[in-house]
Design a protein around this motif. Structure first.
Motif, PDB file in Angstrom:
ATOM      1  N   ALA A 148      -2.380  11.868  11.977  1.00  0.00           N
ATOM      2  CA  ALA A 148      -3.049  10.478  12.239  1.00  0.00           C
ATOM      3  C   ALA A 148      -3.673   9.183  11.717  1.00  0.00           C
ATOM      4  O   ALA A 148      -3.753   8.271  11.648  1.00  0.00           O
ATOM      5  N   TRP A 149      -4.686   9.782  10.684  1.00  0.00           N
ATOM      6  CA  TRP A 149      -5.400   8.793   9.690  1.00  0.00           C
ATOM      7  C   TRP A 149      -3.972   8.328   8.587  1.00  0.00           C
ATOM      8  O   TRP A 149      -4.149   7.497   9.099  1.00  0.00           O
ATOM      9  N   ALA A 150      -2.832   8.770   8.352  1.00  0.00           N
ATOM     10  CA  ALA A 150      -1.941   8.491   7.997  1.00  0.00           C
ATOM     11  C   ALA A 150      -1.323   6.585   9.086  1.00  0.00           C
ATOM     12  O   ALA A 150      -0.975   5.739   7.823  1.00  0.00           O
ATOM     13  N   THR A 151      -1.120   7.147  10.050  1.00  0.00           N
ATOM     14  CA  THR A 151      -0.880   6.278  11.293  1.00  0.00           C
ATOM     15  C   THR A 151      -1.163   5.103  11.065  1.00  0.00           C
ATOM     16  O   THR A 151      -1.313   3.470  11.177  1.00  0.00           O
ATOM     17  N   ARG A 152      -3.070   5.379  11.238  1.00  0.00           N
ATOM     18  CA  ARG A 152      -4.052   4.562  10.922  1.00  0.00           C
ATOM     19  C   ARG A 152      -4.378   3.661  10.160  1.00  0.00           C
ATOM     20  O   ARG A 152      -3.835   2.044   9.994  1.00  0.00           O
ATOM     21  N   TRP A 153      -3.833   4.093   8.687  1.00  0.00           N
ATOM     22  CA  TRP A 153      -3.807   3.558   7.389  1.00  0.00           C
ATOM     23  C   TRP A 153      -2.673   2.557   6.936  1.00  0.00           C
ATOM     24  O   TRP A 153      -3.113   1.714   7.270  1.00  0.00           O
ATOM     25  N   ARG A 154      -1.614   2.851   7.968  1.00  0.00           N
ATOM     26  CA  ARG A 154      -0.542   1.754   7.928  1.00  0.00           C
ATOM     27  C   ARG A 154      -0.299   0.798   9.052  1.00  0.00           C
ATOM     28  O   ARG A 154      -0.223  -0.125   8.745  1.00  0.00           O
ATOM     29  N   SER A 155      -1.333   0.962  10.196  1.00  0.00           N
ATOM     30  CA  SER A 155      -1.089   0.183  11.652  1.00  0.00           C
ATOM     31  C   SER A 155      -2.357  -0.602  11.315  1.00  0.00           C
ATOM     32  O   SER A 155      -1.738  -1.986  11.685  1.00  0.00           O
ATOM     33  N   GLU A 156      -2.974   0.069  10.201  1.00  0.00           N
ATOM     34  CA  GLU A 156      -4.301  -0.970   9.991  1.00  0.00           C
ATOM     35  C   GLU A 156      -4.139  -2.341   9.413  1.00  0.00           C
ATOM     36  O   GLU A 156      -4.737  -3.113   8.468  1.00  0.00           O
ATOM     37  N   GLY A 157      -2.741  -2.030   8.158  1.00  0.00           N
ATOM     38  CA  GLY A 157      -2.725  -2.775   7.111  1.00  0.00           C
ATOM     39  C   GLY A 157      -3.325  -1.950   5.888  1.00  0.00           C
ATOM     40  O   GLY A 157      -3.520  -2.771   5.051  1.00  0.00           O
ATOM     41  N   GLY A 158      -3.686  -1.098   5.883  1.00  0.00           N
ATOM     42  CA  GLY A 158      -4.358   0.078   4.636  1.00  0.00           C
ATOM     43  C   GLY A 158      -3.421   0.284   3.736  1.00  0.00           C
ATOM     44  O   GLY A 158      -2.415  -0.529   3.257  1.00  0.00           O
ATOM     45  N   TRP A 159      -4.177   1.487   2.585  1.00  0.00           N
ATOM     46  CA  TRP A 159      -3.361   1.134   0.919  1.00  0.00           C
ATOM     47  C   TRP A 159      -2.305   1.583   1.428  1.00  0.00           C
ATOM     48  O   TRP A 159      -1.219   1.207   0.120  1.00  0.00           O
ATOM     49  N   LEU A 160      -0.793   2.513   2.231  1.00  0.00           N
ATOM     50  CA  LEU A 160      -0.281   2.758   2.345  1.00  0.00           C
ATOM     51  C   LEU A 160       0.858   2.067   2.822  1.00  0.00           C
ATOM     52  O   LEU A 160       2.311   2.359   2.466  1.00  0.00           O
ATOM     53  N   ARG A 161       0.460   1.181   3.039  1.00  0.00           N
ATOM     54  CA  ARG A 161       2.080  -0.356   3.641  1.00  0.00           C
ATOM     55  C   ARG A 161       1.494  -1.092   2.168  1.00  0.00           C
ATOM     56  O   ARG A 161       2.171  -1.651   1.740  1.00  0.00           O
ATOM     57  N   SER A 162       0.488  -1.072   1.350  1.00  0.00           N
ATOM     58  CA  SER A 162       1.008  -2.084  -0.524  1.00  0.00           C
ATOM     59  C   SER A 162       1.098  -1.037  -1.193  1.00  0.00           C
ATOM     60  O   SER A 162       2.167   0.078  -0.846  1.00  0.00           O
ATOM     61  N   PRO A 163       1.657  -2.072  -2.043  1.00  0.00           N
ATOM     62  CA  PRO A 163       3.151  -1.635  -3.335  1.00  0.00           C
ATOM     63  C   PRO A 163       1.942   0.097  -3.957  1.00  0.00           C
ATOM     64  O   PRO A 163       1.235   0.144  -4.511  1.00  0.00           O
ATOM     65  N   GLY A 164       3.068   0.788  -3.436  1.00  0.00           N
ATOM     66  CA  GLY A 164       2.786   2.179  -4.724  1.00  0.00           C
ATOM     67  C   GLY A 164       3.743   2.980  -4.856  1.00  0.00           C
ATOM     68  O   GLY A 164       4.896   2.987  -4.801  1.00  0.00           O
ATOM     69  N   ARG A 165       3.387   4.553  -5.299  1.00  0.00           N
ATOM     70  CA  ARG A 165       4.421   4.929  -5.900  1.00  0.00           C
ATOM     71  C   ARG A 165       4.675   6.162  -4.744  1.00  0.00           C
ATOM     72  O   ARG A 165       5.713   7.549  -4.968  1.00  0.00           O
ATOM     73  N   LEU A 166       4.192   6.244  -3.374  1.00  0.00           N
ATOM     74  CA  LEU A 166       4.426   8.013  -2.588  1.00  0.00           C
ATOM     75  C   LEU A 166       5.772   7.462  -1.844  1.00  0.00           C
ATOM     76  O   LEU A 166       5.696   6.259  -1.636  1.00  0.00           O
ATOM     77  N   ALA A 167       6.547   8.347  -1.299  1.00  0.00           N
ATOM     78  CA  ALA A 167       7.096   7.837  -1.020  1.00  0.00           C
ATOM     79  C   ALA A 167       7.222   8.369   0.208  1.00  0.00           C
ATOM     80  O   ALA A 167       8.230   7.481   1.100  1.00  0.00           O
ATOM     81  N   GLU A 168       6.218   8.292   1.291  1.00  0.00           N
ATOM     82  CA  GLU A 168       6.492   9.119   2.421  1.00  0.00           C
ATOM     83  C   GLU A 168       4.953   9.509   2.642  1.00  0.00           C
ATOM     84  O   GLU A 168       3.961   9.905   1.785  1.00  0.00           O
ATOM     85  N   VAL A 169       4.635   9.962   4.022  1.00  0.00           N
ATOM     86  CA  VAL A 169       3.376   9.629   4.009  1.00  0.00           C
ATOM     87  C   VAL A 169       3.239  11.818   4.476  1.00  0.00           C
ATOM     88  O   VAL A 169       4.548  11.761   4.038  1.00  0.00           O
ATOM     89  N   PRO A 170       2.041  11.753   4.437  1.00  0.00           N
ATOM     90  CA  PRO A 170       1.824  13.678   3.814  1.00  0.00           C
ATOM     91  C   PRO A 170       2.728  14.578   4.634  1.00  0.00           C
ATOM     92  O   PRO A 170       2.689  14.271   5.993  1.00  0.00           O
ATOM     93  N   LEU A 171       3.652  15.553   4.349  1.00  0.00           N
ATOM     94  CA  LEU A 171       4.471  16.240   4.372  1.00  0.00           C
ATOM     95  C   LEU A 171       3.952  17.840   4.739  1.00  0.00           C
ATOM     96  O   LEU A 171       2.765  17.752   4.226  1.00  0.00           O
ATOM     97  N   PHE A 172       4.416  18.627   5.315  1.00  0.00           N
ATOM     98  CA  PHE A 172       3.377  19.843   5.384  1.00  0.00           C
ATOM     99  C   PHE A 172       4.071  21.352   5.301  1.00  0.00           C
ATOM    100  O   PHE A 172       5.305  20.576   5.712  1.00  0.00           O
ATOM    101  N   ALA A 173       3.792  22.655   5.328  1.00  0.00           N
ATOM    102  CA  ALA A 173       4.114  23.359   4.461  1.00  0.00           C
ATOM    103  C   ALA A 173       3.258  24.544   5.190  1.00  0.00           C
ATOM    104  O   ALA A 173       2.295  23.951   4.926  1.00  0.00           O
TER     105      ALA A 173
END
Length: 277
Positions: A161-186
């Motif tokens: 839910a946080w990752a979705t919000r970060w992206r939809s609100e134009g947060g830092w996950l939409r800015s240029p960075g090195r993370l290939a994807e939102v967090p995955l789970f194991a």
């Protein structure tokens, strides 16, 4: 690619801080680190005990609740297991010395921003952690990327839910960075590297969450925390008492802040004001 394995210290009632621990390993070293953790576990246990179903979970190893498989081992054996696991992490030698194993930790005291809800406090900690990891990956190489892998059992819905919000609100996950994807789970039960993240978070909780701090585990892994020129960047403590410099994380943060302020003053003093013609 760097892989960041993340776990939290768990949900604790009362005044305990929220603690996130993480271990970043380059993809080339991930399998070997897992093997070395497995070897450390085997070396610390009697030969007749299989280890495949034993989880390197700091709290379980230390406290051995009745339903845990660790309850069949005495306290001395369990202490030996923890020491061996921390030793395996601290002694790990990467295939490429320029891409070492790196630890991260974020500690948020409950008295920091006391008007925040638990959800707000935890979301803040995750964002700080991911920013620190992104900065490390960026610093290492222009060709590297990062992938975050988290224990799924307690936190998957919240982080998604946080990752979705970060992206939809134009947060830092939409800015240029090195993370290939939102967090995955194991599931930590089948991943020694997620378990390694638990060991980091447990060590930090023992240091920051106890009335009588226990620095045994934290001291063993402290050299692993991401640092630049002797300044620790990968361990952050958010407390209303920041400035007193009571812990190693705050001391390094104060030094970095002072150095940045000094550089800004020097740069301002070098600005040349052109006269009006």
């Amino acid at each position: 690619m760097y892989l960041l394995y993340v776990d939290e210290s768990g949900v604790h009632d009362g005044p305990h801080p929220f603690v996130l621990g993480a271990i970043a390993v380059h993809e080339r070293d991930a399998s070997r680190l897992q093997q070395q953790l497995e070897a450390a576990l085997r070396s610390a246990l009697p030969e007749e005990h299989g280890v495949s179903e034993l989880e390197l979970h700091g709290s379980e190893i230390c406290n051995a609740p009745a339903k845990s498989r660790w309850s069949s081992f005495d306290r001395a054996t369990r202490a030996t297991v923890l020491k061996a696991a921390y030793r395996a992490l601290s002694a790990f030698a990467p295939a490429d010395p320029s891409r070492p194993l790196a630890a991260f930790g974020v500690i948020v005291d409950r008295t920091f921003r006391p008007n925040w809800s638990d959800d707000e406090r935890e979301r803040w900690a995750y964002e700080v952690l991911l920013r620190k990891f992104d900065a490390m990956v960026t610093r290492k190489s222009t060709r590297e990327a990062g992938l975050v892998i988290h224990d799924r059992r307690r936190t998957e819905p919240r982080i998604q839910a946080w990752a979705t919000r970060w992206r939809s609100e134009g947060g830092w996950l939409r800015s240029p960075g090195r993370l290939a994807e939102v967090p995955l789970f194991a599931d930590s039960r089948v991943s020694r590297l997620v378990q390694a993240a638990d060991l980091v978070s447990y060590a930090l909780f023992r240091e920051y969450g106890n009335v009588l701090p226990d620095q045994t585990g934290a001291a063993a892994i402290r050299p692993l925390f991401d640092s630049v020129d002797g300044r620790i960047h990968g361990l952050i403590h958010f407390s209303p008492g920041f400035g007193a410099g009571a812990c190693i994380a705050c001391i390094h943060r104060l030094r970095a802040s002072a150095e940045h302020a000094f550089v800004r003053r020097i740069r301002r003093s070098q600005v040349t004001v052109m006269p009006l013609s």
